[in-house]
Design a protein around this motif. Structure first.
Motif, PDB file in Angstrom:
ATOM      1  N   THR A   1     -48.918   6.789 -33.692  1.00 50.25           N
ATOM      2  CA  THR A   1     -50.297   6.484 -34.067  1.00 50.25           C
ATOM      3  C   THR A   1     -51.065   6.069 -32.828  1.00 50.25           C
ATOM      4  O   THR A   1     -50.658   5.147 -32.109  1.00 50.25           O
ATOM      5  CB  THR A   1     -50.352   5.361 -35.114  1.00 50.25           C
ATOM      6  OG1 THR A   1     -49.549   5.720 -36.248  1.00 50.25           O
ATOM      7  CG2 THR A   1     -51.786   5.125 -35.575  1.00 50.25           C
ATOM      8  N   SER A   2     -52.180   6.730 -32.569  1.00 55.08           N
ATOM      9  CA  SER A   2     -52.970   6.458 -31.371  1.00 55.08           C
ATOM     10  C   SER A   2     -53.773   5.175 -31.543  1.00 55.08           C
ATOM     11  O   SER A   2     -53.840   4.582 -32.624  1.00 55.08           O
ATOM     12  CB  SER A   2     -53.916   7.629 -31.093  1.00 55.08           C
ATOM     13  OG  SER A   2     -54.995   7.631 -32.021  1.00 55.08           O
TER      14      SER A   2
ATOM     15  N   THR B   1     -56.839   4.927 -31.721  1.00 50.76           N
ATOM     16  CA  THR B   1     -57.956   5.164 -32.639  1.00 50.76           C
ATOM     17  C   THR B   1     -57.502   5.486 -34.056  1.00 50.76           C
ATOM     18  O   THR B   1     -58.309   5.825 -34.916  1.00 50.76           O
ATOM     19  CB  THR B   1     -58.837   6.308 -32.109  1.00 50.76           C
ATOM     20  OG1 THR B   1     -58.016   7.455 -31.832  1.00 50.76           O
ATOM     21  CG2 THR B   1     -59.549   5.897 -30.834  1.00 50.76           C
TER      22      THR B   1
ATOM     23  N   THR C   1     -55.336   7.923 -35.097  1.00 45.52           N
ATOM     24  CA  THR C   1     -54.853   9.281 -35.367  1.00 45.52           C
ATOM     25  C   THR C   1     -53.337   9.284 -35.406  1.00 45.52           C
ATOM     26  O   THR C   1     -52.685   8.736 -34.523  1.00 45.52           O
ATOM     27  CB  THR C   1     -55.342  10.262 -34.295  1.00 45.52           C
ATOM     28  OG1 THR C   1     -56.772  10.212 -34.234  1.00 45.52           O
ATOM     29  CG2 THR C   1     -54.904  11.688 -34.613  1.00 45.52           C
TER      30      THR C   1
ATOM     31  N   ASN D   1     -57.826  11.202 -44.625  1.00 46.10           N
ATOM     32  CA  ASN D   1     -58.418  12.528 -44.857  1.00 46.10           C
ATOM     33  C   ASN D   1     -57.384  13.563 -45.273  1.00 46.10           C
ATOM     34  O   ASN D   1     -57.700  14.751 -45.376  1.00 46.10           O
ATOM     35  CB  ASN D   1     -59.162  13.001 -43.622  1.00 46.10           C
ATOM     36  CG  ASN D   1     -58.261  13.102 -42.389  1.00 46.10           C
ATOM     37  OD1 ASN D   1     -57.068  12.810 -42.461  1.00 46.10           O
ATOM     38  ND2 ASN D   1     -58.830  13.513 -41.260  1.00 46.10           N
TER      39      ASN D   1
ATOM     40  N   HIS E   1     -55.113  14.853 -43.653  1.00 43.02           N
ATOM     41  CA  HIS E   1     -54.885  15.833 -42.588  1.00 43.02           C
ATOM     42  C   HIS E   1     -53.740  15.364 -41.704  1.00 43.02           C
ATOM     43  O   HIS E   1     -53.795  14.281 -41.120  1.00 43.02           O
ATOM     44  CB  HIS E   1     -56.147  16.014 -41.752  1.00 43.02           C
ATOM     45  CG  HIS E   1     -55.954  16.913 -40.571  1.00 43.02           C
ATOM     46  ND1 HIS E   1     -55.653  18.250 -40.691  1.00 43.02           N
ATOM     47  CD2 HIS E   1     -55.989  16.665 -39.231  1.00 43.02           C
ATOM     48  CE1 HIS E   1     -55.537  18.784 -39.497  1.00 43.02           C
ATOM     49  NE2 HIS E   1     -55.719  17.840 -38.585  1.00 43.02           N
TER      50      HIS E   1
ATOM     51  N   ILE F   1     -56.312  15.886 -28.425  1.00 48.34           N
ATOM     52  CA  ILE F   1     -56.540  15.779 -29.865  1.00 48.34           C
ATOM     53  C   ILE F   1     -57.046  14.366 -30.144  1.00 48.34           C
ATOM     54  O   ILE F   1     -56.348  13.383 -29.865  1.00 48.34           O
ATOM     55  CB  ILE F   1     -55.264  16.039 -30.678  1.00 48.34           C
ATOM     56  CG1 ILE F   1     -54.727  17.450 -30.448  1.00 48.34           C
ATOM     57  CG2 ILE F   1     -55.520  15.817 -32.165  1.00 48.34           C
ATOM     58  CD1 ILE F   1     -53.429  17.758 -31.176  1.00 48.34           C
ATOM     59  N   GLU F   2     -58.266  14.271 -30.660  1.00 43.12           N
ATOM     60  CA  GLU F   2     -58.842  12.971 -31.036  1.00 43.12           C
ATOM     61  C   GLU F   2     -58.737  11.949 -29.902  1.00 43.12           C
ATOM     62  O   GLU F   2     -58.371  10.794 -30.124  1.00 43.12           O
ATOM     63  CB  GLU F   2     -58.158  12.433 -32.299  1.00 43.12           C
ATOM     64  CG  GLU F   2     -58.277  13.325 -33.518  1.00 43.12           C
ATOM     65  CD  GLU F   2     -59.701  13.417 -34.055  1.00 43.12           C
ATOM     66  OE1 GLU F   2     -60.465  12.455 -33.843  1.00 43.12           O
ATOM     67  OE2 GLU F   2     -60.051  14.447 -34.648  1.00 43.12           O
ATOM     68  N   GLY F   3     -59.030  12.375 -28.686  1.00 42.23           N
ATOM     69  CA  GLY F   3     -59.045  11.467 -27.557  1.00 42.23           C
ATOM     70  C   GLY F   3     -57.695  11.189 -26.929  1.00 42.23           C
ATOM     71  O   GLY F   3     -57.600  10.403 -25.977  1.00 42.23           O
TER      72      GLY F   3
ATOM     73  N   GLN G   1     -53.249   7.671 -23.510  1.00 44.27           N
ATOM     74  CA  GLN G   1     -54.524   7.163 -24.002  1.00 44.27           C
ATOM     75  C   GLN G   1     -54.734   5.750 -23.474  1.00 44.27           C
ATOM     76  O   GLN G   1     -53.810   4.925 -23.515  1.00 44.27           O
ATOM     77  CB  GLN G   1     -54.571   7.168 -25.539  1.00 44.27           C
ATOM     78  CG  GLN G   1     -55.917   6.801 -26.121  1.00 44.27           C
ATOM     79  CD  GLN G   1     -55.919   6.751 -27.631  1.00 44.27           C
ATOM     80  OE1 GLN G   1     -54.963   6.316 -28.251  1.00 44.27           O
ATOM     81  NE2 GLN G   1     -57.009   7.238 -28.241  1.00 44.27           N
TER      82      GLN G   1
END
Length: 310
Positions: A68-69, A71, A73, A95, A97, A174-176, A197
């Protein structure tokens, strides 16, 4: 950044056996003194003194790790039988996803896919990353008769997936989160992923048989805050299982030390090893690291159900 281990065994799931449970009970009972059972507090203190291999288990599911990032994700790394544990006990993305990244398609890394209940929800979507252009064909065969029931065939699942092919040396976002890919030695090839990250770095390197050239300076592996690394075999198996595509624990320690990893997690545990043996390997790895240099690198076991904050 958080790493959660859902499956940590290699090659095949290895549930704890009745004999192993009995051995744990006997070993615990043999340690009890009258003072240890005088009251509830005494009993709790006694349990706290038990060796880790007695008080719990490494886990028996094949590889699946959730990352898990910062942010929020979520990334799923490999889809062994631990993927079902993620579905049952994990938290689904809001979501619906999912993002899956695959090291390779040997059976122990894909066997959880047909048993991942979210795939039967038409609202679920999956971005599926691998270095194998035949990924969709592989999954379609896996989810077909006679390997799986007709009502769960690939035709009912395929619309959930969007396939992406990555290559050795690729870097993408992907997502930062910056994601890098490198190919490692393993029969049929296996791919390692590095995630970066906010100045932190996490590397997932399963099904790796380290070579001499892997110990040369390499920016991909340099300075990982957390390195999950295949460490399936003990030293006495090194010659007997050469070219099997897995790593011996002392090479893993040397590799992590050379590339200045802060924390090394031994992963892809041999399915024939008991909890006691795996913990003894951890102790040997720590002794070896202490005798090799003054590095403050931490060495841990990948244990099913545990989380690591980066």
């Amino acid at each position: 950044m958080i790493v959660h281990f859902w499956g940590v065994r290699g090659s095949i799931p290895a549930p704890i056996t009745p004999e192993q449970v009995q051995a744990k009970i006997i070993a615990a009972v043999e340690r009890i003194t009258p003072r240890d059972i005088e009251n509830q507090d005494a009993r709790m203190r006694f349990l706290a003194t038990l060796p880790e291999w007695l008080f719990g288990t490494i886990g028996g599911n094949s590889p699946c790790v959730e990352f898990t990032s910062d942010t929020g994700t979520k990334f799923i790394l490999d889809a062994g039988s631990g993927l079902r544990e993620l579905a049952v006990h994990g938290e689904a993305p809001k979501n619906l996803h999912y993002i899956m990244l695959m090291s390779h398609f040997h059976w122990d890394h894909i066997q959880g896919i047909p048993f991942f209940p979210p795939l039967f929800n038409p609202k679920v979507t999956v971005d599926f990353y691998s270095a194998f252009p035949a990924a969709e064909r592989v999954l379609s065969v896996q989810n077909s008769c006679p390997y799986f029931p007709p009502n769960a065939n690939w035709k009912y699942l395929k619309d959930r997936f969007k396939f992406h092919v990555v290559k050795n040396g690729d870097v993408f976002f992907i997502e930062g989160v910056k994601i890098s890919v490198t190919k490692m030695k393993h029969p049929g090839n296996s791919y390692t992923y590095a995630f970066e990250q906010n100045g932190k770095k996490f590397i997932y390197a399963t099904d790796v048989e380290l070579r001499s050239k892997d110990f040369e300076p390499n920016a991909f592996f340099e300075g990982a805050d957390v390195l999950i690394l295949d460490s399936q075999y003990n030293f006495d198996e090194a010659d007997r299982k050469k070219n099997w595509g897995h790593n011996i624990v002392f090479k893993a320690v040397d590799f992590a030390r050379v590339h200045h990893a802060k924390k090394l997690f031994l992963f892809h545990h041999e399915p024939t090893y008991s909890d006691q043996k795996i913990y003894s390997i951890l102790q040997a790895a720590r002794w070896y690291a202490d005798s090799s240099d003054n590095s403050d690198m931490e060495i841990h076991l990948a244990i099913e159900g545990t989380e690591v904050e980066i």
